[in-house]
Design a protein around this motif. Structure first.
Motif, PDB file in Angstrom:
ATOM      1  N   ILE A   1      10.048  11.349  -4.651  1.00  0.00           N
ATOM      2  CA  ILE A   1      10.265  12.758  -4.342  1.00  0.00           C
ATOM      3  C   ILE A   1       9.384  13.072  -3.137  1.00  0.00           C
ATOM      4  O   ILE A   1       8.205  12.697  -3.123  1.00  0.00           O
ATOM      5  CB  ILE A   1       9.904  13.647  -5.547  1.00  0.00           C
ATOM      6  CG1 ILE A   1      10.833  13.266  -6.707  1.00  0.00           C
ATOM      7  CG2 ILE A   1      10.054  15.119  -5.204  1.00  0.00           C
ATOM      8  CD1 ILE A   1      10.306  13.670  -8.029  1.00  0.00           C
ATOM      9  N   PHE A   2       9.971  13.694  -2.125  1.00  0.00           N
ATOM     10  CA  PHE A   2       9.230  13.953  -0.888  1.00  0.00           C
ATOM     11  C   PHE A   2       9.316  15.419  -0.483  1.00  0.00           C
ATOM     12  O   PHE A   2      10.261  16.130  -0.836  1.00  0.00           O
ATOM     13  CB  PHE A   2       9.836  13.151   0.283  1.00  0.00           C
ATOM     14  CG  PHE A   2       9.616  11.666   0.219  1.00  0.00           C
ATOM     15  CD1 PHE A   2       8.340  11.123   0.385  1.00  0.00           C
ATOM     16  CD2 PHE A   2      10.688  10.804   0.035  1.00  0.00           C
ATOM     17  CE1 PHE A   2       8.152   9.745   0.368  1.00  0.00           C
ATOM     18  CE2 PHE A   2      10.500   9.434   0.010  1.00  0.00           C
ATOM     19  CZ  PHE A   2       9.229   8.898   0.173  1.00  0.00           C
ATOM     20  N   GLU A   3       8.332  15.812   0.309  1.00  0.00           N
ATOM     21  CA  GLU A   3       8.407  17.058   1.081  1.00  0.00           C
ATOM     22  C   GLU A   3       8.725  16.665   2.522  1.00  0.00           C
ATOM     23  O   GLU A   3       8.332  15.587   2.973  1.00  0.00           O
ATOM     24  CB  GLU A   3       7.045  17.787   1.038  1.00  0.00           C
ATOM     25  CG  GLU A   3       6.703  18.380  -0.306  1.00  0.00           C
ATOM     26  CD  GLU A   3       7.760  19.337  -0.832  1.00  0.00           C
ATOM     27  OE1 GLU A   3       8.218  20.231  -0.062  1.00  0.00           O
ATOM     28  OE2 GLU A   3       8.157  19.177  -1.996  1.00  0.00           O
ATOM     29  N   PRO A   4       9.373  17.545   3.273  1.00  0.00           N
ATOM     30  CA  PRO A   4       9.701  17.215   4.666  1.00  0.00           C
ATOM     31  C   PRO A   4       8.462  16.887   5.516  1.00  0.00           C
ATOM     32  O   PRO A   4       8.578  16.196   6.527  1.00  0.00           O
ATOM     33  CB  PRO A   4      10.407  18.472   5.184  1.00  0.00           C
ATOM     34  CG  PRO A   4      10.945  19.135   3.960  1.00  0.00           C
ATOM     35  CD  PRO A   4       9.967  18.838   2.860  1.00  0.00           C
ATOM     36  N   SER A   5       7.288  17.344   5.072  1.00  0.00           N
ATOM     37  CA  SER A   5       6.081  17.054   5.851  1.00  0.00           C
ATOM     38  C   SER A   5       5.795  15.554   5.949  1.00  0.00           C
ATOM     39  O   SER A   5       5.038  15.109   6.812  1.00  0.00           O
ATOM     40  CB  SER A   5       4.865  17.776   5.249  1.00  0.00           C
ATOM     41  OG  SER A   5       4.727  17.409   3.900  1.00  0.00           O
ATOM     42  N   VAL A   6       6.433  14.767   5.091  1.00  0.00           N
ATOM     43  CA  VAL A   6       6.218  13.317   5.130  1.00  0.00           C
ATOM     44  C   VAL A   6       6.694  12.721   6.459  1.00  0.00           C
ATOM     45  O   VAL A   6       6.199  11.686   6.909  1.00  0.00           O
ATOM     46  CB  VAL A   6       6.906  12.628   3.922  1.00  0.00           C
ATOM     47  CG1 VAL A   6       8.429  12.517   4.127  1.00  0.00           C
ATOM     48  CG2 VAL A   6       6.316  11.233   3.687  1.00  0.00           C
ATOM     49  N   PHE A   7       7.646  13.412   7.102  1.00  0.00           N
ATOM     50  CA  PHE A   7       8.190  12.868   8.354  1.00  0.00           C
ATOM     51  C   PHE A   7       7.159  12.813   9.483  1.00  0.00           C
ATOM     52  O   PHE A   7       7.346  12.083  10.451  1.00  0.00           O
ATOM     53  CB  PHE A   7       9.438  13.647   8.783  1.00  0.00           C
ATOM     54  CG  PHE A   7      10.613  13.376   7.879  1.00  0.00           C
ATOM     55  CD1 PHE A   7      11.213  12.124   7.873  1.00  0.00           C
ATOM     56  CD2 PHE A   7      11.084  14.348   7.015  1.00  0.00           C
ATOM     57  CE1 PHE A   7      12.281  11.847   7.031  1.00  0.00           C
ATOM     58  CE2 PHE A   7      12.150  14.084   6.166  1.00  0.00           C
ATOM     59  CZ  PHE A   7      12.751  12.838   6.170  1.00  0.00           C
ATOM     60  N   ASP A   8       6.073  13.588   9.324  1.00  0.00           N
ATOM     61  CA  ASP A   8       4.994  13.499  10.320  1.00  0.00           C
ATOM     62  C   ASP A   8       4.363  12.107  10.343  1.00  0.00           C
ATOM     63  O   ASP A   8       3.652  11.754  11.279  1.00  0.00           O
ATOM     64  CB  ASP A   8       3.872  14.520   9.991  1.00  0.00           C
ATOM     65  CG  ASP A   8       4.397  15.951  10.071  1.00  0.00           C
ATOM     66  OD1 ASP A   8       5.471  16.150  10.696  1.00  0.00           O
ATOM     67  OD2 ASP A   8       3.766  16.859   9.495  1.00  0.00           O
ATOM     68  N   HIS A   9       4.608  11.341   9.276  1.00  0.00           N
ATOM     69  CA  HIS A   9       3.951  10.036   9.153  1.00  0.00           C
ATOM     70  C   HIS A   9       4.916   8.863   9.317  1.00  0.00           C
ATOM     71  O   HIS A   9       4.572   7.719   9.002  1.00  0.00           O
ATOM     72  CB  HIS A   9       3.243   9.944   7.790  1.00  0.00           C
ATOM     73  CG  HIS A   9       2.274  11.065   7.576  1.00  0.00           C
ATOM     74  ND1 HIS A   9       1.009  11.056   8.105  1.00  0.00           N
ATOM     75  CD2 HIS A   9       2.425  12.267   6.941  1.00  0.00           C
ATOM     76  CE1 HIS A   9       0.416  12.201   7.782  1.00  0.00           C
ATOM     77  NE2 HIS A   9       1.243  12.940   7.082  1.00  0.00           N
TER      78      HIS A   9
END
Lengths: 386, 116
Positions: free
Chosen positions: A188-196
């Motif tokens: 389960i992810f939040e879109p903020s993961v895309f920063d990484h």
């Protein structure tokens, strides 16, 4: 809610089956595994699903199309290109595939689920999302406890009391593993993961993203939920999963057809005289099969649709793909027959044509043709069978 | 075709060292077995432990060798595994040949002095 199914893998461990179908389309009792995953996502409130595809992409896309006949919306993110008129896959890895979708349209705009297309897990997603939000997590991994001897196959995590992941090891040697809690490939992810996640290159969730998040001290959590996990990643896994499914022990997994005697499920339009055959369950016989008099079928066995089991044949603990002909002299034991290959539960296999055994097992729609030495063997096998 | 051969008592053990027994080598396998018999070997263990693939012409060569040895001797198979064992079973040839899990078992079985 939104979800992504990872379906771009080459399916190396599933060969030779995955030469013909991509792993998510491997049929469990005739039904592609990914279909069960989509139904489960739908029933948990995930109705917009992007599927990344690459290897044998069209097999997936032609089956699920826009998802409307499964009650969801599906779109695809193809990883590869057409070269000289042929589709060539070029997978970006699990995290790379997610990033491609996000760069393309910004699809992921809230909490979302990512999972592999090659396993069944009746995870309570609502509970997992609740845990994830309560912790303010950027990423939550659904964990599972496995016997220590198996940890080397998986990503292994160590968590603190709140469930925060403090260590992540990808496929560690048994003696170095920090725990027996493993990554199931359901996230389960939040879109903020895309920063990484970097754009436009191969990037893996387990091998690169998670170790990086742990290093940064990012809010990466793990939750262990009670659920049944049926992996079909390798031939051995698929063998086991099919046997469990036909035995009716996978929770919520429906056996198709009618149960004519305990443990024996049969589809429609089957040609057989039940009193003249020996069928011992658990067995599934698909639609439009022909079972000859004097044939024996012992479970756990799955006989695909349109198969012909000739009079006198023995099929014991086998999984036969649609349209398999088993000749009357054959004794098939503990074999998978799929895509013109005889496959042992270990994954060892031989081509039916290559081995010259078309007189024993073949495609039911093909006209039998034998070489002279095969005729001789057939004659001998007939004498023994009689 | 490559073999490793040795005798224990009256029993000749021939281990096939090639990984594949297919149409290209089947005639040589048959010729080899015929030669063993003509050299006076009447109890032969064919060890297939190193073989990973056998096709119908390979099986055919073994069957015709067994037939030509006939009542004069014994040809048994040992150590067949995986796809090879599967081929024998699938085609019911495991009922034509006496098959043993290990070469030692096969040798022991052939070493028993026949009751006169």
């Amino acid at each position: 809610m939104k979800a992504m199914i990872l379906a771009a893998g080459k399916g190396t461990r599933g060969r030779p089956i995955t030469h013909v179908v991509p792993k998510p389309m491997i049929p469990l009792l005739g039904k592609p595994v990914m279909e069960s995953i989509i139904e489960q996502l739908r029933d948990s409130g995930f109705d917009e699903i992007v599927v990344n595809t690459s290897h044998l992409a069209s097999v997936i896309q032609d089956y699920f199309r826009d998802g409307s006949h499964f009650g969801v919306q599906i779109a695809y993110s193809f990883e590869g290109q057409i070269v000289d008129g042929e589709l060539q896959g070029e997978a970006l890895g699990s995290a790379g595939g997610m990033k491609k979708i996000q760069d393309f349209s910004g699809f992921f705009d809230g909490t979302f689920v990512v999972l592999c297309g090659d396993g069944l897990a009746d995870v309570d997603f609502r509970e997992a999302v609740r845990f994830h939000r309560e912790r303010g997590a950027m990423a939550t991994i659904i964990l599972r406890d496995v016997p220590r001897a198996e940890v080397f196959r998986y990503g292994v995590v160590a968590t603190d009391a709140s469930g925060k992941i403090t260590q992540f090891q990808e496929k560690p040697p048994v003696e170095q593993a920090v725990s027996t809690k493993i990554n199931t490939g359901i996230y389960i992810f939040e879109p903020s993961v895309f920063d990484h996640i970097p754009s436009g290159r191969l990037f893996d969730i387990g091998g690169e993203l998670f170790p990086a998040l742990v290093k940064l001290g990012a809010p990466l959590y793990g939750i262990e939920l009670p659920f049944q996990w049926v992996d079909i990643g390798s031939i051995a896994d698929y063998w086991e999963a099919s046997r469990l499914a036909v035995s009716g022990v996978i929770r919520g997994y429906q056996l198709p057809g009618h149960e004519v005697t305990p443990g024996v499920h049969v589809g429609i339009n089957v040609s057989w005289n039940r009193d003249r055959t020996k069928v011992r369950g658990p067995v599934l016989i698909g639609g439009s099969c022909a079972i000859g008099d004097g044939a024996t079928i012992e479970g756990p066995s799955v006989i695909g649709a349109g198969c012909v089991i000739e009079p006198g044949a023995l099929v014991r603990e086998c999984i036969l793909a649609d349209y398999t002909r088993v000749s009357s002299v054959a004794r098939l034991e503990r074999l998978l027959v799929f895509g013109s290959q005889c496959i042992l539960p270990t994954g060892e296999h031989f081509g039916i044509a290559e081995a010259g055994v078309g007189w024993v097992v073949a495609d039911a729609r093909a006209r039998p043709e034998f070489a002279p030495e095969q005729e001789e063997l057939l004659q001998l096998a007939r004498e023994i069978a009689d | 075709m490559r073999f490793e051969e040795y005798k224990t008592g009256e029993v000749l053990v021939a281990k096939v060292l090639d990984g594949r027994i297919a149409a290209d080598v089947a005639p040589r396998l048959k010729a080899h077995l015929a030669e063993y018999v003509s050299q006076g070997n009447h109890a032969i263990v064919l060890d297939l432990g190193a073989v990973t693939f056998i096709d119908s012409s390979g099986l055919g060569a073994l069957v015709s060798s067994l037939k030509s040895i006939g009542k004069e001797g014994d040809l048994v198979i040992s150590s067949a595994q995986g796809a090879v064992a599967s081929m024998f079973k699938l085609t019911r040839m495991d009922k034509v040949f006496r098959m043993y899990a290990t070469t030692d078992e096969a040798v022991a079985a052939l070493s028993v002095t026949p009751v006169p």
